[in-house]
Design a protein around this motif. Structure first.
Motif, PDB file in Angstrom:
ATOM      1  N   ALA A 166       0.833  -1.208   0.000  1.00 23.19           N
ATOM      2  CA  ALA A 166       0.000   0.000   0.000  1.00 23.19           C
ATOM      3  C   ALA A 166       0.862   1.250   0.000  1.00 23.19           C
ATOM      4  N   LEU A 167       1.894   1.278   0.822  1.00 20.21           N
ATOM      5  CA  LEU A 167       2.767   2.440   0.872  1.00 20.21           C
ATOM      6  C   LEU A 167       3.550   2.578  -0.433  1.00 20.21           C
ATOM      7  N   ASP A 168       4.068   1.472  -0.944  1.00 19.99           N
ATOM      8  CA  ASP A 168       4.830   1.520  -2.201  1.00 19.99           C
ATOM      9  C   ASP A 168       3.971   2.064  -3.338  1.00 19.99           C
ATOM     10  N   ALA A 169       2.730   1.575  -3.426  1.00 23.91           N
ATOM     11  CA  ALA A 169       1.838   2.018  -4.499  1.00 23.91           C
ATOM     12  C   ALA A 169       1.488   3.489  -4.356  1.00 23.91           C
ATOM     13  N   ALA A 170       1.295   3.944  -3.117  1.00 26.52           N
ATOM     14  CA  ALA A 170       0.959   5.352  -2.897  1.00 26.52           C
ATOM     15  C   ALA A 170       2.107   6.263  -3.323  1.00 26.52           C
ATOM     16  N   LEU A 171       3.329   5.895  -2.954  1.00 31.24           N
ATOM     17  CA  LEU A 171       4.483   6.712  -3.325  1.00 31.24           C
ATOM     18  C   LEU A 171       4.640   6.781  -4.845  1.00 31.24           C
TER      19      LEU A 171
END
Length: 262
Positions: A166-171
């Protein structure tokens, strides 16, 4: 009150309100002050660290505005305190527009009160890890032209988010949305040379319901994938383009800071 504003629980510590307590603010409760006091017992420099981080934010905002950026998206903006992003940016150019975004209901409530009828600023409640929802908000679309350069600020927020898809995709989403000439501003808590003490502070936050993830320079640098780091790169916060003489013991501030550009 807005329908996206959940009730505020004064008995449950909030990372945003704890940070407000470190900065000497008044938008916090006894539960937050108790965590802040205990953190200061473990790590006496914690208030100094919080203030130095705020100083970095202001220097980075001035840098972005000085290079011609006139719009700012402050993700995980926290509770308003003195010299907010829109105030600092408008010292460089009065036409700067700012959207603040935070998941914490206290931060959103007080920001709405502070901003009032300022037509060039807005506050939205949203999860940094859900960029599509934030970027599609009418307040964002109405104030920010994402076809033009924007400063994306993630200051003292990513250390409250766990590693994962989730964090990787958001960044990636924020990077891909940002037009050429945009900048990404990040500061992040780091273990520094006293991992035993910082681990105790992290454990205190975790037990208080506000998980804190400490990351080293290599782990924080990964957040800048796809961005070109500007000088002096990823450094202890007080060493990022200091206004005066840089501090000689910057590592004790336990914060890594940097700015990337598209």
């Amino acid at each position: 009150m807005s329908t996206d504003q959940p009730p505020i629980d004064p008995n449950r510590p909030s990372a945003a309100r704890i940070y407000d307590a470190f900065l000497g603010g008044s938008h916090n409760f006894a539960a937050d002050r108790a965590v802040a006091a205990r953190a200061a017992e473990i790590l006496p420099e914690v208030t100094l660290i919080a203030r130095a981080n705020r100083d970095f934010l202001q220097r980075a905002v001035r840098y972005a505005a000085a290079r011609g950026i006139r719009q700012f998206l402050d993700l995980g903006s926290g509770i308003p305190t003195e010299r907010n992003v829109h105030e600092v940016a408008r010292e460089v150019s009065p036409d700067c527009r700012v959207v603040y975004a935070d998941l914490d209901p206290t931060a959103v409530l007080y920001a709405r009160h502070l901003l009032g009828d300022d037509e060039r600023t807005a506050i939205v409640r949203g999860d940094l890890q859900d960029p599509a929802t934030i970027l599609d908000r009418p307040e964002v679309r109405g104030l920010l032209d994402l076809d033009r350069p924007v400063a994306v600020l993630m200051v003292a927020v990513l250390h409250f988010l766990p590693d994962g898809p989730a964090l990787d995709a958001a960044l990636r989403a924020y990077r891909d949305t940002a037009a050429p000439g945009s900048v990404l501003v990040i500061s992040h808590a780091a273990p520094g040379g006293t991992p035993d003490l910082t681990d105790r502070v992290a454990d205190l936050y975790n037990r208080s319901g506000a998980p804190l993830v400490l990351r080293d320079a290599g782990q924080v640098a990964r957040f800048f994938d796809g961005w070109r780091m500007v000088e002096p790169g990823l450094v202890p916060g007080p060493l990022w383009r200091p206004d005066g003489e840089p501090v000689t013991d910057a590592a004790r501030y336990l914060t890594l800071a940097g700015v990337g550009e598209r």
